[in-house]
Design a protein around this motif. Structure first.
Motif, PDB file in Angstrom:
ATOM      1  N   GLU A   9       0.844  -1.191   0.000  1.00 22.00           N
ATOM      2  CA  GLU A   9       0.000   0.000   0.000  1.00 22.00           C
ATOM      3  C   GLU A   9       0.876   1.237   0.000  1.00 22.00           C
ATOM      4  OE1 GLU A   9      -2.097   0.938   3.608  1.00 22.00           O
ATOM      5  OE2 GLU A   9      -0.594  -0.041   4.877  1.00 22.00           O
ATOM      6  N   VAL A  10       0.278   2.353  -0.395  1.00 22.37           N
ATOM      7  CA  VAL A  10       0.961   3.643  -0.365  1.00 22.37           C
ATOM      8  C   VAL A  10       0.184   4.559   0.575  1.00 22.37           C
ATOM      9  CG1 VAL A  10       1.719   5.647  -1.686  1.00 22.37           C
ATOM     10  CG2 VAL A  10       1.834   3.360  -2.715  1.00 22.37           C
ATOM     11  N   ILE A  11       0.903   5.203   1.482  1.00 18.80           N
ATOM     12  CA  ILE A  11       0.282   6.151   2.408  1.00 18.80           C
ATOM     13  C   ILE A  11       0.882   7.535   2.139  1.00 18.80           C
ATOM     14  CG2 ILE A  11      -0.210   6.734   4.807  1.00 18.80           C
ATOM     15  CD1 ILE A  11       0.428   3.835   5.546  1.00 18.80           C
ATOM     16  N   PHE A  12       0.052   8.457   1.709  1.00 13.56           N
ATOM     17  CA  PHE A  12       0.484   9.838   1.519  1.00 13.56           C
ATOM     18  C   PHE A  12       0.386  10.541   2.871  1.00 13.56           C
ATOM     19  CE2 PHE A  12      -0.664   8.369  -2.608  1.00 13.56           C
ATOM     20  CZ  PHE A  12       0.158   9.042  -3.496  1.00 13.56           C
ATOM     21  N   VAL A  13       1.496  11.111   3.307  1.00  8.51           N
ATOM     22  CA  VAL A  13       1.559  11.727   4.631  1.00  8.51           C
ATOM     23  C   VAL A  13       1.955  13.193   4.506  1.00  8.51           C
ATOM     24  CG1 VAL A  13       2.717  11.721   6.877  1.00  8.51           C
ATOM     25  CG2 VAL A  13       2.142   9.554   5.770  1.00  8.51           C
ATOM     26  N   GLY A  14       1.187  14.064   5.144  1.00  6.57           N
ATOM     27  CA  GLY A  14       1.569  15.460   5.238  1.00  6.57           C
ATOM     28  C   GLY A  14       2.640  15.619   6.295  1.00  6.57           C
ATOM     29  N   ALA A  15       3.819  16.090   5.895  1.00  4.26           N
ATOM     30  CA  ALA A  15       4.945  16.196   6.817  1.00  4.26           C
ATOM     31  C   ALA A  15       4.848  17.406   7.725  1.00  4.26           C
ATOM     32  CB  ALA A  15       6.255  16.265   6.029  1.00  4.26           C
ATOM     33  N   GLY A  16       3.934  18.327   7.409  1.00  4.68           N
ATOM     34  CA  GLY A  16       3.874  19.573   8.154  1.00  4.68           C
ATOM     35  C   GLY A  16       4.779  20.618   7.535  1.00  4.68           C
ATOM     36  N   PRO A  17       4.846  21.811   8.124  1.00  7.40           N
ATOM     37  CA  PRO A  17       5.537  22.932   7.496  1.00  7.40           C
ATOM     38  C   PRO A  17       7.055  22.933   7.670  1.00  7.40           C
ATOM     39  CG  PRO A  17       4.571  23.618   9.564  1.00  7.40           C
ATOM     40  CD  PRO A  17       4.120  22.207   9.343  1.00  7.40           C
ATOM     41  N   GLY A  18       7.589  22.143   8.568  1.00  6.47           N
ATOM     42  CA  GLY A  18       9.033  22.135   8.753  1.00  6.47           C
ATOM     43  C   GLY A  18       9.448  21.621  10.112  1.00  6.47           C
ATOM     44  N   VAL A  69       9.022   8.209  -9.670  1.00 11.14           N
ATOM     45  CA  VAL A  69       8.349   8.041  -8.377  1.00 11.14           C
ATOM     46  C   VAL A  69       7.348   6.891  -8.457  1.00 11.14           C
ATOM     47  CG1 VAL A  69       6.704   9.103  -6.769  1.00 11.14           C
ATOM     48  CG2 VAL A  69       8.662  10.423  -7.624  1.00 11.14           C
ATOM     49  N   LEU A  70       6.561   6.848  -9.530  1.00  8.09           N
ATOM     50  CA  LEU A  70       5.555   5.802  -9.681  1.00  8.09           C
ATOM     51  C   LEU A  70       6.203   4.425  -9.809  1.00  8.09           C
ATOM     52  CD1 LEU A  70       3.096   7.596 -12.144  1.00  8.09           C
ATOM     53  CD2 LEU A  70       2.953   7.428  -9.646  1.00  8.09           C
ATOM     54  N   ALA A  71       7.356   4.369 -10.472  1.00 11.55           N
ATOM     55  CA  ALA A  71       8.057   3.087 -10.603  1.00 11.55           C
ATOM     56  C   ALA A  71       8.501   2.571  -9.240  1.00 11.55           C
ATOM     57  CB  ALA A  71       9.260   3.248 -11.532  1.00 11.55           C
ATOM     58  N   LEU A  72       8.940   3.469  -8.369  1.00 14.01           N
ATOM     59  CA  LEU A  72       9.313   3.061  -7.013  1.00 14.01           C
ATOM     60  C   LEU A  72       8.105   2.533  -6.250  1.00 14.01           C
ATOM     61  CD1 LEU A  72      11.678   6.019  -6.005  1.00 14.01           C
ATOM     62  CD2 LEU A  72      12.355   3.621  -6.293  1.00 14.01           C
ATOM     63  N   MET A  73       6.970   3.201  -6.426  1.00 18.06           N
ATOM     64  CA  MET A  73       5.747   2.745  -5.762  1.00 18.06           C
ATOM     65  C   MET A  73       5.326   1.368  -6.263  1.00 18.06           C
ATOM     66  SD  MET A  73       3.389   6.175  -5.725  1.00 18.06           S
ATOM     67  CE  MET A  73       3.789   7.599  -4.704  1.00 18.06           C
ATOM     68  N   LEU A  74       5.359   1.188  -7.569  1.00 17.19           N
ATOM     69  CA  LEU A  74       4.932  -0.083  -8.142  1.00 17.19           C
ATOM     70  C   LEU A  74       5.857  -1.211  -7.706  1.00 17.19           C
ATOM     71  CD1 LEU A  74       3.001  -1.602 -10.008  1.00 17.19           C
ATOM     72  CD2 LEU A  74       4.529  -1.039 -11.921  1.00 17.19           C
ATOM     73  N   ASP A  75       7.154  -0.971  -7.761  1.00 12.68           N
ATOM     74  CA  ASP A  75       8.117  -2.001  -7.371  1.00 12.68           C
ATOM     75  C   ASP A  75       7.934  -2.378  -5.906  1.00 12.68           C
ATOM     76  OD1 ASP A  75      10.684  -3.570  -7.735  1.00 12.68           O
ATOM     77  OD2 ASP A  75      11.311  -2.173  -6.161  1.00 12.68           O
ATOM     78  N   GLU A  81       5.276  -4.099   0.207  1.00 12.48           N
ATOM     79  CA  GLU A  81       5.737  -3.049   1.103  1.00 12.48           C
ATOM     80  C   GLU A  81       4.653  -2.010   1.406  1.00 12.48           C
ATOM     81  OE1 GLU A  81      10.404  -3.001  -0.467  1.00 12.48           O
ATOM     82  OE2 GLU A  81       9.106  -1.264  -0.792  1.00 12.48           O
ATOM     83  N   THR A  82       4.780  -1.432   2.579  1.00  9.38           N
ATOM     84  CA  THR A  82       4.031  -0.222   2.914  1.00  9.38           C
ATOM     85  C   THR A  82       4.942   0.960   2.609  1.00  9.38           C
ATOM     86  OG1 THR A  82       2.677  -1.227   4.641  1.00  9.38           O
ATOM     87  CG2 THR A  82       3.012   1.153   4.773  1.00  9.38           C
ATOM     88  N   ILE A  83       4.517   1.780   1.669  1.00  6.10           N
ATOM     89  CA  ILE A  83       5.328   2.907   1.217  1.00  6.10           C
ATOM     90  C   ILE A  83       4.712   4.202   1.726  1.00  6.10           C
ATOM     91  CG2 ILE A  83       6.140   4.197  -0.805  1.00  6.10           C
ATOM     92  CD1 ILE A  83       6.133   1.574  -2.343  1.00  6.10           C
ATOM     93  N   VAL A  84       5.511   5.046   2.335  1.00  7.37           N
ATOM     94  CA  VAL A  84       5.060   6.373   2.740  1.00  7.37           C
ATOM     95  C   VAL A  84       5.565   7.385   1.718  1.00  7.37           C
ATOM     96  CG1 VAL A  84       5.358   8.249   4.405  1.00  7.37           C
ATOM     97  CG2 VAL A  84       4.784   5.948   5.195  1.00  7.37           C
ATOM     98  N   ARG A  85       4.635   8.114   1.139  1.00  7.02           N
ATOM     99  CA  ARG A  85       4.971   9.233   0.247  1.00  7.02           C
ATOM    100  C   ARG A  85       4.838  10.489   1.087  1.00  7.02           C
ATOM    101  NH1 ARG A  85       7.387  12.465  -2.678  1.00  7.02           N
ATOM    102  NH2 ARG A  85       6.708  13.000  -4.791  1.00  7.02           N
ATOM    103  N   LEU A  86       5.977  11.063   1.472  1.00  7.90           N
ATOM    104  CA  LEU A  86       6.018  12.156   2.435  1.00  7.90           C
ATOM    105  C   LEU A  86       6.056  13.496   1.715  1.00  7.90           C
ATOM    106  CD1 LEU A  86       6.154  12.520   5.536  1.00  7.90           C
ATOM    107  CD2 LEU A  86       8.648  12.528   5.327  1.00  7.90           C
ATOM    108  N   HIS A  87       4.947  14.221   1.823  1.00  5.44           N
ATOM    109  CA  HIS A  87       4.820  15.530   1.179  1.00  5.44           C
ATOM    110  C   HIS A  87       4.941  16.638   2.211  1.00  5.44           C
ATOM    111  CE1 HIS A  87       3.537  14.845  -3.054  1.00  5.44           C
ATOM    112  NE2 HIS A  87       3.180  13.659  -2.582  1.00  5.44           N
ATOM    113  N   THR A  88       5.463  17.783   1.797  1.00  6.12           N
ATOM    114  CA  THR A  88       5.548  18.919   2.692  1.00  6.12           C
ATOM    115  C   THR A  88       4.159  19.475   3.002  1.00  6.12           C
ATOM    116  OG1 THR A  88       6.587  21.076   3.016  1.00  6.12           O
ATOM    117  CG2 THR A  88       5.796  20.590   0.826  1.00  6.12           C
ATOM    118  N   GLY A  89       4.008  20.068   4.192  1.00  7.44           N
ATOM    119  CA  GLY A  89       2.739  20.691   4.562  1.00  7.44           C
ATOM    120  C   GLY A  89       1.618  19.681   4.556  1.00  7.44           C
TER     121      GLY A  89
END
Length: 262
Positions: A9-18, A69-75, A81-89
């Motif tokens: 699975e892929v989990i998109f996570v808001g990392a917060g502002p800093g 990025v998508l290739a890393l997720m697919l692989d 694997e549990t993949i975290v996609r860490l986005h700012t804010g």
């Protein structure tokens, strides 16, 4: 929809502002159990990666294309694997996440989103202001100046400025002169208060206060060119006064309290 089922699975996570302490508890727990992390290295505080288990692969997406990025997720998800996609804010604000969501849906890869603290709210905390003061403004517009990424004509900054609301302008400090010009064209007075908050919540956070007449020179003198929120409106300096909130007014009746006459 593709039928390539995966156990990952892929989990998109808001990392917060800093500030690494401004990630949510749920987001930090996702990092703690991640098998792989893909993070926006140009903006995400690397201190957050210390939440991961030792040896967890962490990929900086700053130099990657969407396809990489998508290739890393697919692989990874093919490996369970549990993949975290860490986005700012928060991922929903200028996060370029929809194109990632579409791909994951096409590949039948499960994904979820954990919201984060946006830099707009970290900036409000830095200046210690409330966007929605009674009798001043009850609306906050979040927008950006057109650049290499265009904005629809109906959303041009000068058009939005005609509403005279509280405004937070992302991704635009590099062209501060154009921002001020558009705000003046839209009807804000030259005396309108404005604040620029660079790197909100980071150790080197910088806050500039001014008016539309003075802010360009202040930004140039400070050398601020990126990672800044621009806050505009009378909420910053309500010189004419503002109304008291009805919620805590002793004369106001609501579901939890009977008002009294003064």
């Amino acid at each position: 929809m593709s039928q390539n089922k995966t156990d990952g699975e892929v989990i998109f996570v808001g990392a917060g502002p800093g500030d690494p302490e401004l990630i949510t508890i749920k987001g930090s727990r996702a990092l703690e159990r991640a098998d792989r992390v893909i993070y926006a290295g140009s903006l995400v505080n690397p201190e957050l990666l210390k939440l991961c288990r030792p040896g967890t692969p962490c990929h900086d997406s700053a130099s990657l294309t969407l396809e990489e990025v998508l290739a890393l997720m697919l692989d990874g998800t093919k490996r369970g694997e549990t993949i975290v996609r860490l986005h700012t804010g928060d991922p929903s604000m200028y996060g370029a996440v929809k194109e990632q969501f579409d791909y994951l849906e096409e590949q039948a890869i499960p994904y979820s989103v954990i919201p984060g603290v946006s830099s707009v709210f970290a900036a409000a905390a830095a200046v210690k202001r409330e966007f929605t003061l009674p009798d001043i403004s009850q609306t906050l517009i979040l927008t950006r100046l057109a650049g290499r990424t265009p904005v629809p004509e109906r959303e041009a900054l000068a058009q939005l400025a005609r509403h005279q609301t509280s405004m937070a302008i992302f991704l635009s400090v590099q062209d501060m002169g154009a921002v001020v010009e558009a705000l003046l064209e839209g009807g804000y007075q030259a005396s309108t208060p404005i604040a620029v908050v660079a790197k909100a919540s980071w150790p080197d956070e910088e806050v500039l206060f001014g008016t539309l007449e003075t802010i360009v020179a202040k930004v140039q003198a400070a050398g601020i060119r990126k990672q800044a929120q621009i806050l505009v409106g009378d909420f910053l300096d309500p010189t004419g006064g503002y109304a008291r909130s009805k919620l805590y007014d002793p004369t106001f009746t609501h579901e939890y309290r009977q008002g009294t006459d003064r």
